[in-house]
Design a protein around this motif. Structure first.
Motif, PDB file in Angstrom:
ATOM      1  N   VAL A 260       2.528  -2.456  -6.436  1.00  0.00           N
ATOM      2  CA  VAL A 260       3.455  -2.323  -7.576  1.00  0.00           C
ATOM      3  C   VAL A 260       4.190  -0.985  -7.495  1.00  0.00           C
ATOM      4  N   VAL A 261       3.463   0.080  -7.147  1.00  0.00           N
ATOM      5  CA  VAL A 261       4.110   1.403  -7.014  1.00  0.00           C
ATOM      6  C   VAL A 261       5.171   1.340  -5.913  1.00  0.00           C
ATOM      7  N   ASP A 262       4.798   0.752  -4.797  1.00  0.00           N
ATOM      8  CA  ASP A 262       5.718   0.659  -3.644  1.00  0.00           C
ATOM      9  C   ASP A 262       6.966  -0.139  -4.026  1.00  0.00           C
ATOM     10  N   ARG A 263       6.755  -1.281  -4.684  1.00  0.00           N
ATOM     11  CA  ARG A 263       7.890  -2.155  -5.065  1.00  0.00           C
ATOM     12  C   ARG A 263       8.812  -1.438  -6.069  1.00  0.00           C
ATOM     13  N   ALA A 264       8.200  -0.571  -6.895  1.00  0.00           N
ATOM     14  CA  ALA A 264       9.015   0.112  -7.910  1.00  0.00           C
ATOM     15  C   ALA A 264       9.663   1.370  -7.327  1.00  0.00           C
ATOM     16  N   GLY A 265       9.514   1.563  -6.007  1.00  0.00           N
ATOM     17  CA  GLY A 265      10.199   2.678  -5.355  1.00  0.00           C
ATOM     18  C   GLY A 265       9.352   3.922  -5.179  1.00  0.00           C
ATOM     19  N   GLY A 266       8.067   3.820  -5.512  1.00  0.00           N
ATOM     20  CA  GLY A 266       7.177   4.982  -5.345  1.00  0.00           C
ATOM     21  C   GLY A 266       6.660   5.071  -3.910  1.00  0.00           C
ATOM     22  N   SER A 267       5.994   6.191  -3.618  1.00  0.00           N
ATOM     23  CA  SER A 267       5.447   6.409  -2.261  1.00  0.00           C
ATOM     24  C   SER A 267       3.929   6.263  -2.283  1.00  0.00           C
ATOM     25  N   VAL A 268       3.397   5.536  -1.299  1.00  0.00           N
ATOM     26  CA  VAL A 268       1.946   5.354  -1.195  1.00  0.00           C
ATOM     27  C   VAL A 268       1.405   6.313  -0.135  1.00  0.00           C
ATOM     28  N   ILE A 269       0.379   7.047  -0.518  1.00  0.00           N
ATOM     29  CA  ILE A 269      -0.340   7.923   0.427  1.00  0.00           C
ATOM     30  C   ILE A 269      -1.767   7.392   0.515  1.00  0.00           C
ATOM     31  N   GLU A 270      -2.266   7.215   1.742  1.00  0.00           N
ATOM     32  CA  GLU A 270      -3.614   6.639   1.909  1.00  0.00           C
ATOM     33  C   GLU A 270      -4.551   7.682   2.523  1.00  0.00           C
ATOM     34  N   VAL A 271      -5.754   7.789   1.956  1.00  0.00           N
ATOM     35  CA  VAL A 271      -6.804   8.617   2.576  1.00  0.00           C
ATOM     36  C   VAL A 271      -7.970   7.692   2.896  1.00  0.00           C
ATOM     37  N   ASN A 272      -8.176   7.441   4.198  1.00  0.00           N
ATOM     38  CA  ASN A 272      -9.218   6.501   4.604  1.00  0.00           C
ATOM     39  C   ASN A 272      -9.442   6.669   6.105  1.00  0.00           C
TER      40      ASN A 272
ATOM     41  N   GLU B  99     -10.315   4.542   8.061  1.00  0.00           N
ATOM     42  CA  GLU B  99      -9.882   3.303   8.740  1.00  0.00           C
ATOM     43  C   GLU B  99      -8.539   2.821   8.187  1.00  0.00           C
ATOM     44  N   PRO B 100      -7.790   2.037   8.989  1.00  0.00           N
ATOM     45  CA  PRO B 100      -6.589   1.390   8.427  1.00  0.00           C
ATOM     46  C   PRO B 100      -6.994   0.293   7.443  1.00  0.00           C
ATOM     47  N   THR B 101      -6.115  -0.026   6.514  1.00  0.00           N
ATOM     48  CA  THR B 101      -6.393  -1.096   5.537  1.00  0.00           C
ATOM     49  C   THR B 101      -5.111  -1.923   5.359  1.00  0.00           C
ATOM     50  N   PRO B 102      -5.177  -3.034   4.592  1.00  0.00           N
ATOM     51  CA  PRO B 102      -3.952  -3.814   4.347  1.00  0.00           C
ATOM     52  C   PRO B 102      -2.846  -3.003   3.653  1.00  0.00           C
ATOM     53  N   LEU B 103      -3.207  -1.832   3.084  1.00  0.00           N
ATOM     54  CA  LEU B 103      -2.179  -1.003   2.440  1.00  0.00           C
ATOM     55  C   LEU B 103      -1.510  -0.052   3.430  1.00  0.00           C
ATOM     56  N   THR B 104      -2.110   0.123   4.627  1.00  0.00           N
ATOM     57  CA  THR B 104      -1.568   1.089   5.590  1.00  0.00           C
ATOM     58  C   THR B 104      -0.081   0.858   5.882  1.00  0.00           C
ATOM     59  N   PRO B 105       0.349  -0.417   6.081  1.00  0.00           N
ATOM     60  CA  PRO B 105       1.782  -0.609   6.364  1.00  0.00           C
ATOM     61  C   PRO B 105       2.704  -0.113   5.239  1.00  0.00           C
ATOM     62  N   LEU B 106       2.171  -0.060   4.001  1.00  0.00           N
ATOM     63  CA  LEU B 106       3.007   0.400   2.877  1.00  0.00           C
ATOM     64  C   LEU B 106       3.069   1.919   2.821  1.00  0.00           C
ATOM     65  N   ALA B 107       2.072   2.572   3.420  1.00  0.00           N
ATOM     66  CA  ALA B 107       1.890   4.016   3.174  1.00  0.00           C
ATOM     67  C   ALA B 107       2.960   4.834   3.893  1.00  0.00           C
ATOM     68  N   VAL B 108       3.527   5.829   3.206  1.00  0.00           N
ATOM     69  CA  VAL B 108       4.455   6.748   3.886  1.00  0.00           C
ATOM     70  C   VAL B 108       3.646   7.664   4.781  1.00  0.00           C
ATOM     71  N   VAL B 109       2.387   7.884   4.396  1.00  0.00           N
ATOM     72  CA  VAL B 109       1.498   8.656   5.288  1.00  0.00           C
ATOM     73  C   VAL B 109       0.058   8.193   5.052  1.00  0.00           C
ATOM     74  N   SER B 110      -0.656   7.989   6.163  1.00  0.00           N
ATOM     75  CA  SER B 110      -2.071   7.615   6.100  1.00  0.00           C
ATOM     76  C   SER B 110      -2.874   8.734   6.725  1.00  0.00           C
ATOM     77  N   LEU B 111      -3.776   9.321   5.955  1.00  0.00           N
ATOM     78  CA  LEU B 111      -4.582  10.440   6.468  1.00  0.00           C
ATOM     79  C   LEU B 111      -5.950   9.888   6.862  1.00  0.00           C
ATOM     80  N   ARG B 112      -6.201   9.885   8.178  1.00  0.00           N
ATOM     81  CA  ARG B 112      -7.421   9.250   8.702  1.00  0.00           C
ATOM     82  C   ARG B 112      -8.609  10.227   8.625  1.00  0.00           C
ATOM     83  N   GLY B 113      -9.130  10.382   7.426  1.00  0.00           N
ATOM     84  CA  GLY B 113     -10.269  11.290   7.292  1.00  0.00           C
ATOM     85  C   GLY B 113     -11.065  10.928   6.050  1.00  0.00           C
ATOM     86  N   GLY B 114     -12.182  11.663   5.858  1.00  0.00           N
ATOM     87  CA  GLY B 114     -13.036  11.405   4.686  1.00  0.00           C
ATOM     88  C   GLY B 114     -12.456  12.059   3.432  1.00  0.00           C
TER      89      GLY B 114
END
Ligand code: BV8
Ligand code: ZN
Length: 266
Positions: free
Chosen positions: A227-239, A241-256
């Motif tokens: 919903v954030v992505d569709r409304a024009g927001g930016s997704v940041i992922e901290v994980n 591992e990759p997840t189904p949200l990774t393709p949406l993320a402007v940046v994915s930080l691969r760490g704990g």
């Protein structure tokens, strides 16, 4: 900082977070892994023994409430023996120091709330300027291990006593009508109530969605980031591992979480 995190990615994520007026943080079991709590789908996960996925259902409770309470009693003890980690505390400080930060969690371990209370206590002793703020408590989408709900009169209240699941007769009973209590937790197949509506509304306004420690498998929680992505927001992922949200993320930080989140929000 894990060496496979690109400093430029970290810088980009920090800039996005500090520039945003409205930030929605969505967390899952991974943020509590650094407190020693098993995740659901990880190697030592709670769902590993197939049993667990079945136990978190109303059918299981109707079939064998003693067994379900035994599992939740064990998880309650485990969560109570853990401490919020640096990621919980950094997010609690962020929410206490800035307007516009909403923490939405899928977790039922109560660690975000304990972090918020600890930060509020620290600030009560030191912070002088600005309005006194209530602890920024998280939206608990799936309920909490330390709350119960009456199966008959629907009363809900905090309940921290040890669970005696040695027999059906010793299971916890309602303080008002003495009927059998259940954990105030959203089981599979159950609706999430108004918390998810509030989360979706906030997601429409959020400029940044910081997603920490979720495999993004469970719905409707995982859709909050969409919903954030569709409304024009930016997704940041901290994980890690990759997840189904990774393709949406402007940046994915691969760490704990405990390693990465404090440097993101400090
Ligand atoms: C509903 C409480 C409708 C219980 C939980 C088919 C397709 C899609 C959806 C469905 C489907 N079939 C059924 C559904 C719907 C179903 C669902 O999503 N099923 C999934 C399994 C496919 N959803 C529901 O049933 C929901 N209700 O839909 O109702 C309805 C509507 C109206 C009227 C009537 C009915 C209810 C869902 C809520 C279920 N309850 N919890 C309990 O805890 O006992 S969900 C449970 O999973 C936990 O809350 C947990 O948080 C959540 C999600 O798991 P994660 O948090 O993501 O944890 P996981 O282990 O999976 O991942 C951990 C991640 O952390 C990993 O990515 C790992 O890499 C990472 N990690 C590890 N270490 C670290 C780390 N990250 C950072 N740092 C580290 N150190
Ligand atoms: Zn009752």
């Amino acid at each position: 900082m894990p060496d496979d995190i690109d400093p430029q990615d970290l810088e980009l994520a920090r800039d996005l977070l500090s520039a945003a007026d409205a930030v929605l943080v969505l967390t899952g079991a991974g943020i509590s892994a650094d407190s020693g709590l098993a995740t659901f789908r990880g190697a030592d996960g709670l769902w590993r023994n197939h049993r667990a996925q079945e136990l978190a259902t109303p059918e299981a409770f109707a079939r064998d409430s003693r067994l379900v309470w035994e599992w939740y009693g064990m998880r309650r003890e485990r969560a109570a023996s853990c401490e919020p980690n640096d990621a919980h505390l950094a997010l609690a400080r962020l929410a206490a120091e800035r307007d516009g930060v909403t923490i939405v969690t899928q977790n039922v371990d109560g660690l975000h709330s304990r972090a918020a209370e600890r930060v509020a206590a620290d600030r009560a002793g030191t912070v002088t300027e600005g309005p006194e703020r209530e602890p920024a408590l998280p939206l608990e989408l799936h309920g909490c291990l330390f709350r119960v709900r009456c199966t008959r009169c629907d009363e809900r209240y905090e309940h921290r006593q040890p669970i005696d699941a040695s027999s059906a007769a010793s299971l916890p009973s309602c303080r008002s009508c003495s009927s059998l209590l259940r954990p105030d937790i959203v089981w599979f197949g159950e609706p999430l109530g108004e918390a998810i509506e509030v989360a979706f509304k906030e997601a429409q306004q959020a400029e940044v969605c910081l997603v920490v420690g979720t495999s993004a498998v469970v719905q409707p929680a995982a859709s909050i980031a969409t919903v954030v992505d569709r409304a024009g927001g930016s997704v940041i992922e901290v994980n890690p591992e990759p997840t189904p949200l990774t393709p949406l993320a402007v940046v994915s930080l691969r760490g704990g979480a405990a390693e990465v989140v404090p440097s993101l929000v400090s």
